[in-house]
Design a protein around this motif. Structure first.
Motif, mmCIF file in Angstrom:
data_model
loop_
_atom_site.group_PDB
_atom_site.id
_atom_site.type_symbol
_atom_site.label_atom_id
_atom_site.label_comp_id
_atom_site.label_asym_id
_atom_site.label_seq_id
_atom_site.Cartn_x
_atom_site.Cartn_y
_atom_site.Cartn_z
ATOM 1 N N GLN A 164 44.724 26.944 36.610
ATOM 2 C CA GLN A 164 44.261 25.676 36.055
ATOM 3 C C GLN A 164 45.410 24.842 35.502
ATOM 4 O O GLN A 164 45.475 23.648 35.744
ATOM 5 C CB GLN A 164 43.222 25.944 34.959
ATOM 6 C CG GLN A 164 42.556 24.703 34.428
ATOM 7 C CD GLN A 164 41.668 24.021 35.447
ATOM 8 O OE1 GLN A 164 41.192 24.626 36.394
ATOM 9 N NE2 GLN A 164 41.475 22.731 35.275
ATOM 10 N N ARG A 168 47.818 24.050 38.787
ATOM 11 C CA ARG A 168 46.997 22.826 38.803
ATOM 12 C C ARG A 168 46.221 22.653 40.109
ATOM 13 O O ARG A 168 46.186 21.575 40.688
ATOM 14 C CB ARG A 168 47.859 21.607 38.515
ATOM 15 C CG ARG A 168 48.494 21.635 37.145
ATOM 16 C CD ARG A 168 49.207 20.324 36.847
ATOM 17 N NE ARG A 168 49.877 20.355 35.575
ATOM 18 C CZ ARG A 168 49.319 20.047 34.430
ATOM 19 N NH1 ARG A 168 48.059 19.681 34.392
ATOM 20 N NH2 ARG A 168 50.009 20.095 33.311
ATOM 21 N N ASP A 169 45.582 23.744 40.544
ATOM 22 C CA ASP A 169 44.841 23.679 41.802
ATOM 23 C C ASP A 169 43.326 23.625 41.604
ATOM 24 O O ASP A 169 42.574 23.768 42.553
ATOM 25 C CB ASP A 169 45.214 24.864 42.703
ATOM 26 C CG ASP A 169 44.933 26.192 42.042
ATOM 27 O OD1 ASP A 169 44.296 26.230 40.982
ATOM 28 O OD2 ASP A 169 45.355 27.222 42.605
ATOM 29 N N ARG A 170 42.890 23.424 40.384
ATOM 30 C CA ARG A 170 41.472 23.243 40.057
ATOM 31 C C ARG A 170 40.615 24.443 40.442
ATOM 32 O O ARG A 170 39.459 24.296 40.818
ATOM 33 C CB ARG A 170 40.931 21.985 40.704
ATOM 34 C CG ARG A 170 41.637 20.736 40.253
ATOM 35 C CD ARG A 170 41.031 19.534 40.901
ATOM 36 N NE ARG A 170 41.741 18.339 40.455
ATOM 37 C CZ ARG A 170 41.654 17.198 41.078
ATOM 38 N NH1 ARG A 170 40.918 17.079 42.149
ATOM 39 N NH2 ARG A 170 42.308 16.165 40.619
ATOM 40 N N ARG A 173 37.193 24.838 38.651
ATOM 41 C CA ARG A 173 36.092 23.949 39.074
ATOM 42 C C ARG A 173 35.100 24.682 39.984
ATOM 43 O O ARG A 173 33.921 24.334 40.014
ATOM 44 C CB ARG A 173 36.667 22.729 39.787
ATOM 45 C CG ARG A 173 35.611 21.733 40.166
ATOM 46 C CD ARG A 173 36.198 20.541 40.832
ATOM 47 N NE ARG A 173 36.758 19.673 39.792
ATOM 48 C CZ ARG A 173 37.299 18.509 40.043
ATOM 49 N NH1 ARG A 173 37.423 18.087 41.274
ATOM 50 N NH2 ARG A 173 37.769 17.783 39.072
#
Length: 176
Positions: A164, A168-170, A173
């Motif tokens: 996350q 920062r690849d989500r 989600r």
């Protein structure tokens, strides 16, 4: 086959329900230990019976101690949710692995998932054994199961947080 990038709605509800139940359970457990001036659920002052002890010395999980009763009921709820999760997991496919997970991270994610599923049952069962045995010397078994659970949870959450906030690849989600 579930080809969407995220998990199905029921998978998410079951996942987060277990998270909330375990958070409540740990909170109740710590409150149980901290109550009565630190005497906890074990032996009281001067060898007297402590929290949850009945007149005959045995634990009374559905007696007058509301904290102990809540702790036992939430433990039962965790087992029910765990069974529901396992049954649902066997019926439905998971989404494909996130492409940003390395081979090592996939192995780690799988192993922590297996450990967390197993400990979803081991922690409550050791609590029941502790109550049923009427033996405070078995407290270490329940505590050891909790430590294993928290270690597996730390690996699981750590991997999610890495993806996350570092990668920062989500990844998070997918489960929200």
């Amino acid at each position: 086959m579930n080809r969407s990038p995220g998990y199905r709605p029921l998978t998410k509800v079951l996942h987060w329900s277990v998270v909330v139940a375990f958070a409540a359970q740990f909170s109740l457990g710590y409150a149980l230990d901290a109550s009565e001036s630190g005497r906890g659920r074990g032996r009281g002052r001067g060898g007297e019976p402590g929290r949850g002890r009945g007149r005959g010395g045995g634990y009374e999980p559905f007696g007058e101690d509301a904290l102990l009763t809540a702790h036992v009921l939430v433990g039962a709820l965790i087992v029910v949710l765990g069974v529901a999760r396992l049954l649902w997991r066997r019926r439905t496919d998971l989404p494909p692995w996130a492409p940003t997970l390395t081979r090592f991270e996939r192995r780690l994610a799988h192993r922590t998932e297996v450990a967390l599923y197993a400990l979803t049952f081991v922690v409550p069962v050791t609590g029941v054994l502790l109550l049923a045995s009427d033996d405070d010397d078995l407290l270490w078994v329940h505590v050891a199961a909790q430590v294993c659970f928290l270690a597996a949870l730390a690996c699981h959450v750590g991997l999610v947080l890495k993806h996350q906030f570092v990668d920062r690849d989500r990844l998070l989600r997918r489960m929200l």
